[in-house]
Design a protein around this motif. Structure first.
Motif, PDB file in Angstrom:
ATOM      1  N   MET A   1       0.807  -1.211   0.000  1.00 32.17           N
ATOM      2  CA  MET A   1       0.000   0.000   0.000  1.00 32.17           C
ATOM      3  C   MET A   1       0.847   1.271   0.000  1.00 32.17           C
ATOM      4  O   MET A   1       0.406   2.308  -0.497  1.00 32.17           O
ATOM      5  N   ILE A   2       2.059   1.209   0.545  1.00 32.34           N
ATOM      6  CA  ILE A   2       2.893   2.412   0.471  1.00 32.34           C
ATOM      7  C   ILE A   2       3.321   2.646  -0.971  1.00 32.34           C
ATOM      8  O   ILE A   2       3.497   3.778  -1.416  1.00 32.34           O
ATOM      9  N   GLY A   3       3.458   1.549  -1.737  1.00 36.24           N
ATOM     10  CA  GLY A   3       3.752   1.696  -3.159  1.00 36.24           C
ATOM     11  C   GLY A   3       2.604   2.362  -3.893  1.00 36.24           C
ATOM     12  O   GLY A   3       2.809   3.278  -4.705  1.00 36.24           O
ATOM     13  N   TRP A   4       1.376   1.913  -3.612  1.00 35.84           N
ATOM     14  CA  TRP A   4       0.204   2.516  -4.248  1.00 35.84           C
ATOM     15  C   TRP A   4      -0.002   3.960  -3.802  1.00 35.84           C
ATOM     16  O   TRP A   4      -0.374   4.826  -4.595  1.00 35.84           O
ATOM     17  N   MET A   5       0.255   4.248  -2.510  1.00 36.45           N
ATOM     18  CA  MET A   5       0.141   5.625  -2.043  1.00 36.45           C
ATOM     19  C   MET A   5       1.162   6.517  -2.736  1.00 36.45           C
ATOM     20  O   MET A   5       0.867   7.655  -3.125  1.00 36.45           O
ATOM     21  N   GLY A   6       2.385   5.997  -2.899  1.00 35.36           N
ATOM     22  CA  GLY A   6       3.422   6.768  -3.568  1.00 35.36           C
ATOM     23  C   GLY A   6       3.080   7.045  -5.019  1.00 35.36           C
ATOM     24  O   GLY A   6       3.284   8.157  -5.533  1.00 35.36           O
ATOM     25  N   ARG A   7       2.551   6.023  -5.704  1.00 33.51           N
ATOM     26  CA  ARG A   7       2.183   6.198  -7.109  1.00 33.51           C
ATOM     27  C   ARG A   7       1.048   7.222  -7.248  1.00 33.51           C
ATOM     28  O   ARG A   7       1.080   8.078  -8.144  1.00 33.51           O
TER      29      ARG A   7
ATOM     30  N   TYR B   1       1.624  17.137 -15.637  1.00 30.62           N
ATOM     31  CA  TYR B   1       2.209  15.981 -16.326  1.00 30.62           C
ATOM     32  C   TYR B   1       1.698  14.704 -15.679  1.00 30.62           C
ATOM     33  O   TYR B   1       1.582  14.630 -14.447  1.00 30.62           O
ATOM     34  N   SER B   2       1.404  13.706 -16.508  1.00 26.28           N
ATOM     35  CA  SER B   2       0.953  12.420 -15.974  1.00 26.28           C
ATOM     36  C   SER B   2       2.114  11.438 -15.945  1.00 26.28           C
ATOM     37  O   SER B   2       2.697  11.116 -16.983  1.00 26.28           O
ATOM     38  N   PHE B   3       2.460  10.981 -14.748  1.00 22.75           N
ATOM     39  CA  PHE B   3       3.547  10.023 -14.584  1.00 22.75           C
ATOM     40  C   PHE B   3       3.077   8.570 -14.687  1.00 22.75           C
ATOM     41  O   PHE B   3       3.835   7.693 -15.080  1.00 22.75           O
ATOM     42  N   ASP B   4       1.831   8.315 -14.264  1.00 24.58           N
ATOM     43  CA  ASP B   4       1.430   6.930 -14.045  1.00 24.58           C
ATOM     44  C   ASP B   4      -0.078   6.785 -14.235  1.00 24.58           C
ATOM     45  O   ASP B   4      -0.862   7.439 -13.543  1.00 24.58           O
ATOM     46  N   PRO B   5      -0.539   5.910 -15.142  1.00 24.72           N
ATOM     47  CA  PRO B   5      -1.983   5.697 -15.296  1.00 24.72           C
ATOM     48  C   PRO B   5      -2.594   4.869 -14.169  1.00 24.72           C
ATOM     49  O   PRO B   5      -3.808   4.687 -14.115  1.00 24.72           O
TER      50      PRO B   5
ATOM     51  N   ALA C   1      -0.833  -0.753 -14.372  1.00 26.61           N
ATOM     52  CA  ALA C   1       0.083  -1.901 -14.341  1.00 26.61           C
ATOM     53  C   ALA C   1       0.716  -2.072 -12.968  1.00 26.61           C
ATOM     54  O   ALA C   1       0.807  -1.132 -12.176  1.00 26.61           O
ATOM     55  N   ASP C   2       1.169  -3.300 -12.690  1.00 24.44           N
ATOM     56  CA  ASP C   2       1.847  -3.586 -11.434  1.00 24.44           C
ATOM     57  C   ASP C   2       3.360  -3.398 -11.534  1.00 24.44           C
ATOM     58  O   ASP C   2       4.074  -3.570 -10.561  1.00 24.44           O
ATOM     59  N   THR C   3       3.845  -3.058 -12.705  1.00 25.64           N
ATOM     60  CA  THR C   3       5.286  -2.881 -12.882  1.00 25.64           C
ATOM     61  C   THR C   3       5.769  -1.621 -12.173  1.00 25.64           C
ATOM     62  O   THR C   3       5.030  -0.643 -12.046  1.00 25.64           O
ATOM     63  N   LYS C   4       7.036  -1.649 -11.735  1.00 19.85           N
ATOM     64  CA  LYS C   4       7.618  -0.515 -11.031  1.00 19.85           C
ATOM     65  C   LYS C   4       8.298   0.418 -12.025  1.00 19.85           C
ATOM     66  O   LYS C   4       8.967  -0.013 -12.950  1.00 19.85           O
ATOM     67  N   ASP C   5       8.140   1.709 -11.815  1.00 19.17           N
ATOM     68  CA  ASP C   5       8.744   2.732 -12.659  1.00 19.17           C
ATOM     69  C   ASP C   5      10.021   3.232 -11.992  1.00 19.17           C
ATOM     70  O   ASP C   5      10.046   3.511 -10.791  1.00 19.17           O
ATOM     71  N   GLU C   6      11.104   3.348 -12.762  1.00 19.60           N
ATOM     72  CA  GLU C   6      12.398   3.738 -12.202  1.00 19.60           C
ATOM     73  C   GLU C   6      12.336   5.101 -11.532  1.00 19.60           C
ATOM     74  O   GLU C   6      12.884   5.308 -10.449  1.00 19.60           O
ATOM     75  N   PHE C   7      11.648   6.046 -12.165  1.00 20.22           N
ATOM     76  CA  PHE C   7      11.554   7.395 -11.595  1.00 20.22           C
ATOM     77  C   PHE C   7      10.737   7.386 -10.307  1.00 20.22           C
ATOM     78  O   PHE C   7      11.131   7.994  -9.307  1.00 20.22           O
TER      79      PHE C   7
END
Length: 537
Positions: A170-176, A189-193, A196-202
């Motif tokens: 959930m901390i991953g989802w909160m961060g996204r 700017y949109s970073f993330d739709p 997906a469950d994949t992790k983004d480097e940025f």
């Protein structure tokens, strides 16, 4: 090779000289009580700045009270949360207590010459340009953008739990979600739709930014004394060849954030200059902070304009500060709600009732005024402030007033405190927010209900110089957090997307609180067992 040797040897030699000088000078602060030094070089600082400092901070407050002496990097350091002294430092005599060189220089290296790394007139100039885009009126218009992102988060979590409970980070989802809110709301700017469950480097770099700083604090202590005497090339050599993996990791993260910020800034600046309506009114609908800031800067007088370097630094600051603190504060709330199911149920009922009255997207004024949601947020930020302390430097010899006398090591009563020029002062946010003399004997307890009742008289009478809810979470005075209302709106709109049942958690504590699944892990994560409300009954 000679230049490389110079780059590596000079900081170490200077550090040794500073330590020897500090050991030879007797400060009046040495008469104050305080914990024994843990290290000849770092004193207590490596523990205080460590990734898991919670036990030490609580021990410091419980054992030594509102005024204590710590062994700092280069001499005695004042640790304080006495209300009268804090008011003097941040309000009444603020000009005598600027941010310390360590904080300024480290912020420049990490984020550039933005709000966190400027002083005096330069800071006021930046703040003047930024104030309008963090106003209530502006945030009210931005609320639909927040809700669009919140809807995507709600759909993402529901789709992953529709067949039954799942363990989710959930901390991953909160961060996204927080990165996407900052992206659209602050940067356009949109970073993330959020699909997906994949992790983004940025996104991973932003999430790890603050936790990674705890391993290189010793470098920040040296920066003020060498930063003006080395070229950018020498700095790059230092970072590349210094024999510490933590420094290399920090450099990679800084470069990732800086490179993305530069690309976004140039794109946004070009769109504003050319009047590209499609680019400006796409993501964020042209209401984002940077679009407005760039337009205002173009229309400002030459005297008030900010250079590109400072505008770019604001962008990096928005990303790191806006994502890290809010996502981890939300992680803390979720962690607390798993341990307090009755609070979770009452909060859910309040939000569902508001949705029945106003629809799924509760308007700005109404969502910010929901009493129990507000109480949960206030109490979480009071007991578990995302940042643990603020730092100031004594620009002159100064005598600080104290609310109550303290007793020195020689058993004398100290009713006012002589602070020598050059002293680093660490203000404990946790100490300010959980002072039992102000909040009562249950000050350490997390009790949202306290905000639904009259607060102790001492809370109002103390006049703690914070800008939010009689606490010091967002600091106070001329350098208080400019984006605290933005952060409040993030929290108030994110939680309605989380009307779920949570069980199982693991959390640790840092200067900026971040959770991790195991001790020593610098990659924040917090797995909760998540299920839809209907599936949990």
């Amino acid at each position: 090779m000679a230049s490389l040797s110079l780059v590596l040897v000079l900081p170490v030699a200077y550090l040794v000289l500073r330590v020897l000088r500090a050991l030879s000078i007797k400060s009046p602060l040495h008469n104050l009580p305080g914990p024994p030094s843990k290290s000849l070089l770092w004193g207590n600082m490596d523990v205080l700045f460590g990734y898991d400092n919670w036990d030490f901070v609580r021990h410091l407050l419980d054992t030594y009270g509102p005024v204590a002496s710590l062994n700092g990097f280069f001499g005695a350091t004042l640790h304080i949360h006495d209300p009268k002294a804090v008011h003097s430092i941040y309000i009444k005599n603020a000009d005598n207590f600027p941010r310390p060189p360590m904080a300024i220089e480290s912020s420049k290296v990490l984020l550039g010459p933005g709000l966190l790394s400027t002083l005096g007139g330069a800071h006021r100039k930046q703040r003047k340009l930024l104030n309008p885009v963090f106003s209530i009126a502006y945030l009210r218009g931005l609320t639909p953008v927040f809700y669009e992102i919140v809807g995507r988060l709600e759909h993402a979590l529901a789709s992953r739990t529709q067949d039954g409970p799942r363990d989710l980070d959930m901390i991953g989802w909160m961060g996204r979600a927080a990165l996407e809110i900052v992206g659209q709301g602050a940067l356009g700017y949109s970073f993330d739709p959020l699909t997906a469950d994949t992790k983004d480097e940025f996104a991973e770099a932003v999430k790890s930014f603050i936790p990674s700083t705890s391993d290189v604090t010793y470098g920040f202590a040296i920066l003020p004394y060498v930063n003006d005497y080395v070229t950018p090339w020498m700095k790059d050599m230092f970072f590349s060849f210094w024999p510490d993996p933590a420094v290399h990791r920090m450099k990679r993260i800084i470069d990732l954030v800086d490179n993305r910020s530069r690309a976004l800034y140039e794109e946004k600046k070009a769109a504003v200059k050319t009047g590209d309506d499609a680019a400006l009114h796409g993501v964020g609908e042209g209401k984002d902070v940077m679009s407005i800031l760039l337009r205002e800067n173009m229309e400002a007088t030459e005297e008030d304009k900010l250079p590109d370097m400072e505008l770019l630094a604001q962008m990096s600051t928005f990303i790191v500060a806006g994502v890290d603190t809010t996502s981890n504060a939300m992680g803390r709330i979720l962690d607390l709600l798993t341990a307090h199911p009755k609070v979770q149920e009452r909060l859910r009922d309040e939000i569902l009732e508001a949705r029945d009255s106003f629809g799924k997207e509760i308007p700005f004024d109404e969502v910010m005024a929901l009493p129990y949601l507000d109480a949960v947020c206030r109490e979480t930020l009071r007991v578990y402030s995302p940042a643990s302390f603020m730092m100031r430097d004594a620009a002159t010899d100064f005598v600080l007033p104290l609310s109550s006398p303290v007793r020195g090591k020689d058993d004398t009563e100290i009713s006012q405190l002589a602070v020598p020029k050059g002293t680093m002062i660490i203000t404990s946010i946790h100490g300010c927010n959980t002072n039992k003399a102000i909040w009562g004997d249950d000050a350490y307890e997390w009790k949202p209900e306290r905000w639904l009742e009259p607060l102790p008289a001492a809370v109002e009478e103390t006049h703690l110089p914070g800008i939010y809810a009689n606490q010091f979470t967002f600091s106070g005075g001329g350098y208080a957090c400019i984006g605290f209302k933005f952060s409040q709106l993030e929290m108030s709109t994110l939680y309605p997307a989380l009307l779920l049942v949570f069980t199982h958690h693991a959390i640790l504590r840092d200067r900026v609180a971040y959770p991790s699944a195991k001790p020593g892990d610098r990659n924040p994560e917090m797995f909760l067992r998540v299920s839809l409300v209907t599936n949990s009954e």
